[in-house]
Design an enzyme around this catalytic site. Structure first.
Site, mmCIF file in Angstrom:
data_model
loop_
_atom_site.group_PDB
_atom_site.id
_atom_site.type_symbol
_atom_site.label_atom_id
_atom_site.label_comp_id
_atom_site.label_asym_id
_atom_site.label_seq_id
_atom_site.Cartn_x
_atom_site.Cartn_y
_atom_site.Cartn_z
ATOM 1 C CD GLU A 1 -5.106 2.470 -10.003
ATOM 2 O OE1 GLU A 1 -4.971 1.888 -9.065
ATOM 3 O OE2 GLU A 1 -6.101 2.596 -10.612
ATOM 4 C CB ILE B 1 -0.835 -0.076 1.230
ATOM 5 C CG1 ILE B 1 -1.662 -1.358 1.223
ATOM 6 C CG2 ILE B 1 -1.989 1.111 0.972
ATOM 7 C CD1 ILE B 1 -2.674 -1.710 0.025
HETATM 8 C C1 LIG Z 1 5.344 -0.127 -5.373
HETATM 9 C C2 LIG Z 1 3.761 -0.694 -5.284
HETATM 10 C C3 LIG Z 1 2.759 0.204 -4.883
HETATM 11 C C4 LIG Z 1 1.643 -0.248 -4.736
HETATM 12 N N1 LIG Z 1 0.417 0.532 -4.254
HETATM 13 C C5 LIG Z 1 -0.729 0.110 -4.223
HETATM 14 C C6 LIG Z 1 -1.707 0.765 -3.423
HETATM 15 O O1 LIG Z 1 -1.426 1.919 -3.068
HETATM 16 N N2 LIG Z 1 -3.075 0.251 -3.251
HETATM 17 C C7 LIG Z 1 -3.277 -0.839 -3.610
HETATM 18 O O2 LIG Z 1 -4.407 -1.300 -3.077
HETATM 19 N N3 LIG Z 1 -2.409 -1.668 -4.082
HETATM 20 C C8 LIG Z 1 -1.293 -1.219 -4.680
HETATM 21 N N4 LIG Z 1 -0.128 -1.992 -5.026
HETATM 22 C C9 LIG Z 1 -0.650 -3.397 -5.627
HETATM 23 C C10 LIG Z 1 -0.664 -3.427 -7.176
HETATM 24 O O3 LIG Z 1 -1.960 -2.844 -7.529
HETATM 25 C C11 LIG Z 1 -0.634 -5.028 -7.308
HETATM 26 O O4 LIG Z 1 0.801 -5.364 -7.115
HETATM 27 C C12 LIG Z 1 -0.801 -5.143 -8.832
HETATM 28 O O5 LIG Z 1 -2.276 -5.200 -9.015
HETATM 29 C C13 LIG Z 1 -0.719 -6.840 -9.231
HETATM 30 O O6 LIG Z 1 -1.207 -7.615 -8.141
HETATM 31 P P1 LIG Z 1 0.032 -8.821 -7.702
HETATM 32 O O7 LIG Z 1 1.205 -7.937 -7.125
HETATM 33 O O8 LIG Z 1 -0.939 -9.437 -6.445
HETATM 34 O O9 LIG Z 1 0.227 -9.620 -8.886
HETATM 35 P P2 LIG Z 1 -0.528 -10.762 -9.598
HETATM 36 O O10 LIG Z 1 -1.975 -10.356 -9.590
HETATM 37 O O11 LIG Z 1 -0.363 -12.018 -8.625
HETATM 38 O O12 LIG Z 1 0.012 -10.984 -10.937
HETATM 39 C C14 LIG Z 1 1.328 -11.405 -11.136
HETATM 40 C C15 LIG Z 1 1.725 -11.640 -12.518
HETATM 41 O O13 LIG Z 1 0.640 -12.458 -13.183
HETATM 42 C C16 LIG Z 1 -0.145 -11.777 -14.199
HETATM 43 N N5 LIG Z 1 -1.525 -12.311 -14.140
HETATM 44 C C17 LIG Z 1 -2.274 -12.024 -13.137
HETATM 45 N N6 LIG Z 1 -3.567 -12.529 -13.399
HETATM 46 C C18 LIG Z 1 -3.548 -13.166 -14.543
HETATM 47 C C19 LIG Z 1 -4.369 -13.505 -15.506
HETATM 48 N N7 LIG Z 1 -5.823 -13.895 -15.118
HETATM 49 N N8 LIG Z 1 -4.002 -13.995 -16.760
HETATM 50 C C20 LIG Z 1 -2.711 -13.793 -17.126
HETATM 51 N N9 LIG Z 1 -1.897 -13.131 -16.348
HETATM 52 C C21 LIG Z 1 -2.227 -12.900 -15.101
HETATM 53 C C22 LIG Z 1 0.055 -10.219 -13.948
HETATM 54 O O14 LIG Z 1 0.235 -9.402 -14.922
HETATM 55 C C23 LIG Z 1 1.385 -10.142 -13.176
HETATM 56 O O15 LIG Z 1 2.343 -10.291 -14.294
HETATM 57 C C24 LIG Z 1 1.093 -1.537 -5.322
HETATM 58 C C25 LIG Z 1 2.230 -2.467 -5.445
HETATM 59 C C26 LIG Z 1 3.506 -1.980 -5.582
HETATM 60 C C27 LIG Z 1 4.668 -3.110 -6.094
#
Ligand SMILES: Cc1cc2nc3c(=O)[nH]c(=O)nc-3n(C[C@H](O)[C@H](O)[C@H](O)COP(=O)(O)OP(=O)(O)OC[C@H]3O[C@@H](n4cnc5c(N)ncnc54)[C@H](O)[C@@H]3O)c2cc1C
Length: 558
Positions: free
Chosen positions: A367, A163
């Site tokens: 995002e 976050i």
């Molecule tokens: C520095 C930083 C700041 C952030 N700030 C915020 C914030 O302020 N508030 C907040 O709520 N979140 C925040 N996030 C979270 C961010 O939005 C998520 O990391 C992002 O949405 C991806 O989710 P995940 O990390 O769980 O990856 P996953 O969803 O596990 O994805 C991992 C990989 O798999 C791929 N993937 C996922 N689903 C599928 C699918 N169905 N088909 C094919 N490929 C897929 C993705 O594209 C990615 O390459 C932040 C993240 C970071 C690293």
């Protein structure tokens, strides 16, 4: 909407502030120490100082009531300074979105007025350890607490991950499951049972604070449920995606340009093989010019989408996704190329492009990741393709052909070829049921984005030529240069859509040997190949514009 003059002044104050308080040495030091400069972030959000947040708070709550276009301009400028600080400052915007979209009038008044007048920092808590791209999998719960038969409050339990502002915010908007489904709550920092972890040790945006949050029986009164009705959370999150993704698109754009704006002057001074690198076509046409094309194509899509949002066309989620996808991918590629453009110096901390490249990396992740963007774009446009019986992109192409008749120099006829080819690829995908392959579905998302951005850049170049560009629009390139940029990007888009589309169809068994010739004809491949004529000359022209080699342009024009 903010008056153009006010916006210009705000952008200038921001630049002046950054020049004074955030020189490269400071940014490098903070990056190395992995430190979020809270005093700077607070200064930027102080209504009596920079008050950046005022730009996006409606006037009735004490803000300036900026629209999507204003927010794009600010986000680009912030990203050019530092993407970590931009994330910290703009996290309040993101964090207050569930309020702007879903809160009751009293809740809006309470929270938005406080953001404006006190400079409250917000964080947006959606992501969880096991719920990232798939927010529906969220596990955080908000259980109603009953008093005398009515809901007096909620007990929140669960964890949030990654976050932004997690360790420094004054208040948090938190998505949690109520009995009626996901809902947004506001939790203040000192609430009993709420804790946050130490900041994450990140690859980039190290000047932003990112932390995990924990909620252990955190009690909030019922008036902290935004909108007062349970189960609206995912719809409320969806309702602002067009807008928020545009912000991250502007981040990608600003960071990409920040890197190129270091590589370009560097290459005029670096002498190799007896001449500056800027004179080497193999250097400029690989490491600089293609990135300028893609960034500017993304910019025109951002500007067009922002104008449409401001005109009340709705939240434009798919357009926001296209803008974010193209700008963040282009920003990353530009920063990566800028490291190469500086050679060994680019690989060190001192020259900043390495830091920019680490920072901009986040824009294809937060995002909504690029892959999720591809899926969103493809699914939405697939529906349009079906609804119009395959005519959607042919119709877009016809509109571009009309632009071509009025403004023949911007490459509208080539962008039209990209659009026609896309329609044919999608139709083949329909008849062959090729979107059952997820790879095809997602790659179509990329081809759609290229074709649509080519159309957008063409329209932008035509508007500039006709003197009809938005007063707030970026004016780095004049009409002649933008026409060449537009033509050159249209060539890339047409080639990519047709050749990669053909490959996808053939590769997924969508055309037999006997059908290939007809498919090639339907994609208008010969016309797309012929449209590549003039490519090198146009790239030469763009390089001359970037390097202010005006006399060469004049000679060429004569
Ligand atoms: C520095 C930083 C700041 C952030 N700030 C915020 C914030 O302020 N508030 C907040 O709520 N979140 C925040 N996030 C979270 C961010 O939005 C998520 O990391 C992002 O949405 C991806 O989710 P995940 O990390 O769980 O990856 P996953 O969803 O596990 O994805 C991992 C990989 O798999 C791929 N993937 C996922 N689903 C599928 C699918 N169905 N088909 C094919 N490929 C897929 C993705 O594209 C990615 O390459 C932040 C993240 C970071 C690293």
């Amino acid at each position: 909407m903010i008056a153009p003059k006010t916006l210009k002044l705000s952008l200038k104050s921001l630049r002046d502030f950054a020049k004074k308080r955030l020189p490269d040495e400071t940014l490098i030091e903070l990056d190395e120490r992995d430190e979020c400069p809270l005093d700077i972030v607070r200064y930027m959000c102080d209504p009596d100082r920079l008050g950046i947040q005022l730009l996006f708070i409606p006037e009735e709550y004490g803000g300036l009531g900026g629209g999507a276009f204003d927010v794009y301009c600010i986000c680009e400028e912030m990203a050019r300074i530092d993407l970590g600080i931009a994330t910290a400052v703009l996290a309040t915007f993101l964090g207050s979105d569930p309020i702007t979209v879903g809160a009751s009038p009293e809740q809006k008044k309470h929270w938005l007025s406080r953001i404006a007048s006190e400079g409250l920092l917000f964080a947006y808590g959606a992501t969880e350890p096991e719920a990232g791209s798939d927010l529906g999998a969220l596990k955080t719960t908000a259980d109603p607490v009953l008093q005398e038969g009515r809901v007096a409050g909620y007990k929140i339990n669960g964890n949030k991950q990654w976050i932004s502002n997690g360790g420094i915010a004054d208040a948090y908007t938190v998505l949690a499951n109520t009995p009626a489904g996901p809902s947004w709550f506001v939790v203040e920092k000192d609430t009993k049972g709420f804790t946050h972890d130490e900041p994450e040790n990140k690859h980039g945006i190290r000047l932003s604070n990112t932390a995990a949050l924990a909620f252990n029986d955190v009690y909030v009164d019922a008036d902290r449920l935004l909108g007062g009705v349970e189960g609206q959370g995912l719809n409320q999150a969806q309702a602002v995606f067009g807008y928020t993704r545009l912000m991250v698109a502007a981040f990608g754009l600003g960071a990409g340009w920040a890197a190129l704006d270091r590589a370009i002057p560097y290459s005029t001074k670096r002498i190799q093989a007896g001449a500056p690198l800027s004179e080497k076509q193999g250097y400029t046409h690989k490491l600089i010019v293609p990135h300028v094309l893609r960034l500017e194509a993304a910019r025109s899509y951002i500007e067009e989408t922002a104008e449409r949002i401001d005109a009340g066309e709705g939240s434009l989620n798919t357009e926001g996704a296209i803008a974010k996808y193209m700008a963040s991918e282009a920003g990353n590629a530009a920063a990566e190329a800028s490291i190469q453009a500086l050679g060994g110096y680019g690989y060190t901390h001192e020259y900043m492009v390495e830091k920019i490249s680490r920072d901009v990396r986040i824009t294809t992740i937060y995002e909504g990741t690029s892959e999720i963007m591809e899926m969103t774009i493809s699914r939405d446009r697939w529906q349009l393709h079906l609804k119009t019986r395959g005519q959607y992109y042919h119709e877009q192409a016809q509109k571009l052909e009309q632009v071509h008749s009025g403004c023949p120099e911007v490459g509208a006829e080539i962008a039209a070829l990209a659009s026609h080819a896309l329609a044919e690829v999608m139709e083949r995908a329909r008849t062959g049921r090729l979107t059952r392959y997820q790879h095809v579905l997602l790659r179509l998302g990329e081809l759609i984005s290229y074709a649509e951005c080519a159309g957008s850049l063409v329209r932008r170049a035509a508007r500039l030529a006709e003197g009809k560009l938005n007063e707030k629009a970026n004016r780095r390139f004049d009409a002649a240069a933008l026409a060449v940029l537009s033509r050159a990007f249209a060539r890339e888009a047409a080639f990519k859509v047709a050749e990669e589309g053909l490959r996808l169809v053939a590769g997924s068994g969508g055309a037999t040997d006997a059908e290939m010739a007809a498919l090639e004809t339907s994609l208008r491949l010969p016309a797309i190949h012929r449209a590549q004529a003039g490519l090198i000359a146009d790239m030469d022209f763009i390089a001359d514009v970037l390097y202010n080699r005006a006399e060469k342009n004049a000679a060429r024009a004569a």
